[in-house]
Design a protein around this motif. Structure first.
Motif, PDB file in Angstrom:
ATOM      1  N   VAL A   1      84.730 -28.980  91.497  1.00  0.00           N
ATOM      2  CA  VAL A   1      84.428 -29.086  92.929  1.00  0.00           C
ATOM      3  C   VAL A   1      83.657 -27.848  93.394  1.00  0.00           C
ATOM      4  O   VAL A   1      82.629 -27.950  94.061  1.00  0.00           O
ATOM      5  CB  VAL A   1      85.729 -29.272  93.757  1.00  0.00           C
ATOM      6  CG1 VAL A   1      85.486 -29.046  95.243  1.00  0.00           C
ATOM      7  CG2 VAL A   1      86.318 -30.650  93.519  1.00  0.00           C
ATOM      8  N   ASN A   2      84.137 -26.664  93.006  1.00  0.00           N
ATOM      9  CA  ASN A   2      83.477 -25.432  93.453  1.00  0.00           C
ATOM     10  C   ASN A   2      82.051 -25.336  92.947  1.00  0.00           C
ATOM     11  O   ASN A   2      81.141 -24.966  93.695  1.00  0.00           O
ATOM     12  CB  ASN A   2      84.268 -24.208  92.979  1.00  0.00           C
ATOM     13  CG  ASN A   2      85.374 -23.851  93.952  1.00  0.00           C
ATOM     14  OD1 ASN A   2      85.127 -23.696  95.136  1.00  0.00           O
ATOM     15  ND2 ASN A   2      86.585 -23.747  93.454  1.00  0.00           N
ATOM     16  N   LEU A   3      81.842 -25.652  91.670  1.00  0.00           N
ATOM     17  CA  LEU A   3      80.494 -25.508  91.111  1.00  0.00           C
ATOM     18  C   LEU A   3      79.530 -26.533  91.706  1.00  0.00           C
ATOM     19  O   LEU A   3      78.388 -26.203  92.043  1.00  0.00           O
ATOM     20  CB  LEU A   3      80.529 -25.647  89.575  1.00  0.00           C
ATOM     21  CG  LEU A   3      81.206 -24.502  88.820  1.00  0.00           C
ATOM     22  CD1 LEU A   3      81.118 -24.740  87.320  1.00  0.00           C
ATOM     23  CD2 LEU A   3      80.579 -23.153  89.166  1.00  0.00           C
ATOM     24  N   ILE A   4      79.992 -27.775  91.854  1.00  0.00           N
ATOM     25  CA  ILE A   4      79.096 -28.809  92.384  1.00  0.00           C
ATOM     26  C   ILE A   4      78.843 -28.564  93.877  1.00  0.00           C
ATOM     27  O   ILE A   4      77.721 -28.714  94.367  1.00  0.00           O
ATOM     28  CB  ILE A   4      79.658 -30.229  92.095  1.00  0.00           C
ATOM     29  CG1 ILE A   4      79.757 -30.418  90.570  1.00  0.00           C
ATOM     30  CG2 ILE A   4      78.782 -31.313  92.719  1.00  0.00           C
ATOM     31  CD1 ILE A   4      80.428 -31.696  90.124  1.00  0.00           C
ATOM     32  N   ASP A   5      79.885 -28.136  94.583  1.00  0.00           N
ATOM     33  CA  ASP A   5      79.734 -27.799  96.004  1.00  0.00           C
ATOM     34  C   ASP A   5      78.673 -26.706  96.170  1.00  0.00           C
ATOM     35  O   ASP A   5      77.772 -26.825  97.015  1.00  0.00           O
ATOM     36  CB  ASP A   5      81.097 -27.320  96.532  1.00  0.00           C
ATOM     37  CG  ASP A   5      81.020 -26.848  97.970  1.00  0.00           C
ATOM     38  OD1 ASP A   5      80.514 -27.608  98.805  1.00  0.00           O
ATOM     39  OD2 ASP A   5      81.468 -25.724  98.266  1.00  0.00           O
ATOM     40  N   ASN A   6      78.741 -25.652  95.360  1.00  0.00           N
ATOM     41  CA  ASN A   6      77.732 -24.587  95.438  1.00  0.00           C
ATOM     42  C   ASN A   6      76.340 -25.123  95.129  1.00  0.00           C
ATOM     43  O   ASN A   6      75.374 -24.779  95.801  1.00  0.00           O
ATOM     44  CB  ASN A   6      78.045 -23.466  94.435  1.00  0.00           C
ATOM     45  CG  ASN A   6      79.148 -22.557  94.923  1.00  0.00           C
ATOM     46  OD1 ASN A   6      79.556 -22.621  96.067  1.00  0.00           O
ATOM     47  ND2 ASN A   6      79.646 -21.705  94.031  1.00  0.00           N
ATOM     48  N   ALA A   7      76.255 -25.953  94.083  1.00  0.00           N
ATOM     49  CA  ALA A   7      74.944 -26.458  93.650  1.00  0.00           C
ATOM     50  C   ALA A   7      74.285 -27.281  94.757  1.00  0.00           C
ATOM     51  O   ALA A   7      73.063 -27.291  94.886  1.00  0.00           O
ATOM     52  CB  ALA A   7      75.095 -27.276  92.374  1.00  0.00           C
ATOM     53  N   ILE A   8      75.108 -27.953  95.581  1.00  0.00           N
ATOM     54  CA  ILE A   8      74.550 -28.727  96.700  1.00  0.00           C
ATOM     55  C   ILE A   8      74.250 -27.792  97.874  1.00  0.00           C
ATOM     56  O   ILE A   8      73.177 -27.826  98.466  1.00  0.00           O
ATOM     57  CB  ILE A   8      75.536 -29.845  97.134  1.00  0.00           C
ATOM     58  CG1 ILE A   8      75.715 -30.842  95.995  1.00  0.00           C
ATOM     59  CG2 ILE A   8      75.059 -30.538  98.411  1.00  0.00           C
ATOM     60  CD1 ILE A   8      76.811 -31.870  96.228  1.00  0.00           C
ATOM     61  N   LYS A   9      75.219 -26.920  98.153  1.00  0.00           N
ATOM     62  CA  LYS A   9      75.140 -26.037  99.321  1.00  0.00           C
ATOM     63  C   LYS A   9      73.955 -25.067  99.241  1.00  0.00           C
ATOM     64  O   LYS A   9      73.308 -24.787 100.238  1.00  0.00           O
ATOM     65  CB  LYS A   9      76.442 -25.241  99.375  1.00  0.00           C
ATOM     66  CG  LYS A   9      76.865 -24.789 100.712  1.00  0.00           C
ATOM     67  CD  LYS A   9      78.378 -24.511 100.779  1.00  0.00           C
ATOM     68  CE  LYS A   9      78.842 -23.352  99.932  1.00  0.00           C
ATOM     69  NZ  LYS A   9      80.251 -23.008 100.164  1.00  0.00           N
ATOM     70  N   TYR A  10      73.704 -24.543  98.045  1.00  0.00           N
ATOM     71  CA  TYR A  10      72.635 -23.543  97.904  1.00  0.00           C
ATOM     72  C   TYR A  10      71.376 -24.163  97.306  1.00  0.00           C
ATOM     73  O   TYR A  10      70.617 -23.519  96.606  1.00  0.00           O
ATOM     74  CB  TYR A  10      73.136 -22.344  97.083  1.00  0.00           C
ATOM     75  CG  TYR A  10      74.377 -21.726  97.693  1.00  0.00           C
ATOM     76  CD1 TYR A  10      74.297 -21.066  98.912  1.00  0.00           C
ATOM     77  CD2 TYR A  10      75.623 -21.862  97.087  1.00  0.00           C
ATOM     78  CE1 TYR A  10      75.426 -20.540  99.520  1.00  0.00           C
ATOM     79  CE2 TYR A  10      76.764 -21.322  97.678  1.00  0.00           C
ATOM     80  CZ  TYR A  10      76.661 -20.669  98.888  1.00  0.00           C
ATOM     81  OH  TYR A  10      77.778 -20.149  99.490  1.00  0.00           O
TER      82      TYR A  10
ATOM     83  N   LEU B   1      85.156 -17.035  97.970  1.00  0.00           N
ATOM     84  CA  LEU B   1      86.244 -16.967  96.979  1.00  0.00           C
ATOM     85  C   LEU B   1      86.085 -18.006  95.876  1.00  0.00           C
ATOM     86  O   LEU B   1      86.740 -17.933  94.839  1.00  0.00           O
ATOM     87  CB  LEU B   1      87.600 -17.171  97.675  1.00  0.00           C
ATOM     88  CG  LEU B   1      88.076 -15.988  98.525  1.00  0.00           C
ATOM     89  CD1 LEU B   1      89.261 -16.391  99.380  1.00  0.00           C
ATOM     90  CD2 LEU B   1      88.447 -14.813  97.645  1.00  0.00           C
ATOM     91  N   GLY B   2      85.203 -18.990  96.114  1.00  0.00           N
ATOM     92  CA  GLY B   2      85.072 -20.123  95.186  1.00  0.00           C
ATOM     93  C   GLY B   2      84.845 -19.709  93.742  1.00  0.00           C
ATOM     94  O   GLY B   2      85.597 -20.114  92.843  1.00  0.00           O
ATOM     95  N   LEU B   3      83.842 -18.878  93.505  1.00  0.00           N
ATOM     96  CA  LEU B   3      83.518 -18.533  92.117  1.00  0.00           C
ATOM     97  C   LEU B   3      84.573 -17.625  91.483  1.00  0.00           C
ATOM     98  O   LEU B   3      84.777 -17.680  90.264  1.00  0.00           O
ATOM     99  CB  LEU B   3      82.133 -17.872  92.033  1.00  0.00           C
ATOM    100  CG  LEU B   3      80.936 -18.815  92.163  1.00  0.00           C
ATOM    101  CD1 LEU B   3      79.634 -18.029  92.081  1.00  0.00           C
ATOM    102  CD2 LEU B   3      80.946 -19.902  91.088  1.00  0.00           C
TER     103      LEU B   3
HETATM  104 MG   LIG Z   1      81.365 -21.772  96.777  1.00  0.00          MG
END
Ligand SMILES: [Mg+2]
Ligand SMILES: Nc1ncnc2c1ncn2[C@@H]1O[C@H](COP(=O)(O)OP(=O)(O)OP(=O)(O)O)[C@@H](O)[C@H]1O
Length: 368
Positions: free
Chosen positions: A251-260, A317-319
């Motif tokens: 969730v964290n990695l895919i969320d970042n990949a979409i968000k950024y 904090l995600g990563l």
């Molecule tokens: Mg994140």
């Protein structure tokens, strides 16, 4: 003197060599100096601290070997006080190591004969203390910002007789969103501390299925952001791991990949297995991370673009959660990025051996 020394080392009648071996195994440096401050005995750890051999140390004045005023001061105060004294000192060397040094005066019938010095390298512990202090400072900063804004808005509402409803409504919306942010920080901190302190309950499960289900969950938000998610998932890859934690990693990695990401960008999720390991990659075509930031993105609260991350509700904090989970599973994570072109996060994770998996599965079935 040598008789007194072996008593002080705690060897008593026991074999002195066994004592030395024990001292070496626990990384402790042991030195004895005579009443003139000259080294009479040194074990091999003491020699290692000084990048020399034990025989080189014997016969030299302690001060010439350590070049440390702090250690000299400690020895003097132990002798003057007639009792054992300890302190942490910064030891020379480019990396700035820290030693916990204990000095114990040796006397024979009340006559000072020399001093026993024991030193332990506490650099790692010291660094952890610094990380913890930084962490506490960061947490208070992260909490104070939304709290200050909630208070300011609430005060304005309190005094705001005759305030337009449109404005008071927008204040209330901000208060709610700041409270949500505080809740997210509290939840993330809890997750992080759990990942750090509690060994997770591991069981065998299908990592491919989990990855596909997380991707499905993100299809809606990705589409709304104009981003395509592509998946290249090898089927039926099973691992022994904590499934809920692995879900958080995805969730964290895919969320970042979409968000950024950038408009019309894409995200590629790849999963493949090799004997004993699985390899997960999450790549995006987004804003990327400049090289100077790359080594720091796994630190707690570290955000490259604070404004952008905050706007999208990020706590930074995600990563760090991802890294802790992966390492708690004996895996590793790496990040590569081209600024303004995109980033790739790679995780290698051991699958756990088949016989352990069978035993864990059997144990799980027995507990149901
Ligand atoms: Mg994140
Ligand atoms: N795929 C990515 N592309 C570009 N930058 C990224 C990417 N992933 C992470 N970063 C950068 O690393 C920082 C830390 O990421 P992390 O996931 O820890 O925090 P966050 O996304 O800001 O907040 P949270 O994940 O807690 O909601 C981000 O703020 C962002 O600057």
């Amino acid at each position: 003197m040598s008789k007194r020394l072996s008593e002080a080392e705690g060897a008593g009648n026991a074999d002195r060599r066994a004592f030395n071996a024990l001292m070496e195994a626990c990384g402790t440096a042991v030195l004895a100096i005579d009443k003139n401050g000259v080294i009479a005995m040194a074990n091999s750890n003491a020699a290692k601290f000084n990048e020399t051999s034990a025989s080189e140390l014997v016969g030299k004045p302690l001060i010439r070997v350590t070049l440390s005023a702090d250690i000299e001061q400690l020895v003097r105060s132990a002798i003057e006080g007639g009792e054992m004294r300890s302190r942490t000192v910064r030891f020379r060397g480019p990396e700035g190591r820290f030693l916990r040094v204990t000095a114990r005066p040796l006397t024979n019938d009340g006559v000072h004969e020399g001093t026993l010095i024991v030193a332990q390298d506490v650099t790692t512990l010291r660094r952890l203390q610094i990380v913890r202090q930084d962490f506490v400072a960061n947490v208070s900063h992260e909490l104070r910002t939304p709290l200050a804004s909630i208070r300011a808005m609430a005060e304005t509402l309190q005094d705001g007789r005759g305030m337009e409803e449109r404005i008071s409504r927008s204040f209330l919306e901000t208060i709610i969103s700041e409270v949500d942010r505080l809740t997210r920080i509290a939840n993330d901190l809890l997750t992080l501390s759990e990942a750090e302190s509690r060994p997770s309950a591991k069981a065998g499960f299908d990592f491919s299925k989990l990855t596909e289900s997380v991707i499905t969950r993100f299809q809606g938000p990705a589409k709304r952001a104009g981003i395509t998610i592509r998946a290249n998932i090898e089927p039926e890859i099973t691992v022994i791991a904590a499934q809920d934690q692995m879900e958080q990693v995805l969730v964290n990695l895919i969320d970042n990949a979409i968000k950024y990401n950038s408009i019309d960008g894409s995200v590629d999720v790849g999963l493949r297995g090799s004997p004993g390991s699985i390899h997960l990659t999450v790549s995006d075509t987004g804003v990327g991370i400049a090289q100077e930031h790359l080594p720091r993105i796994f630190e707690r609260f570290y955000r490259v673009d604070r404004a952008r991350s905050r706007q999208s509700g990020g706590t930074g904090l995600g990563l760090s959660i991802v890294k802790h989970i992966v390492e708690a599973h004996d895996g590793s994570i790496t990040a590569n990025s081209d600024f303004n072109r995109g980033s790739t996060f790679k995780i290698d994770l051991p699958t756990g051996s088949a016989d352990i998996k069978e035993r864990v599965d059997a144990a799980n079935q027995n507990t149901v």
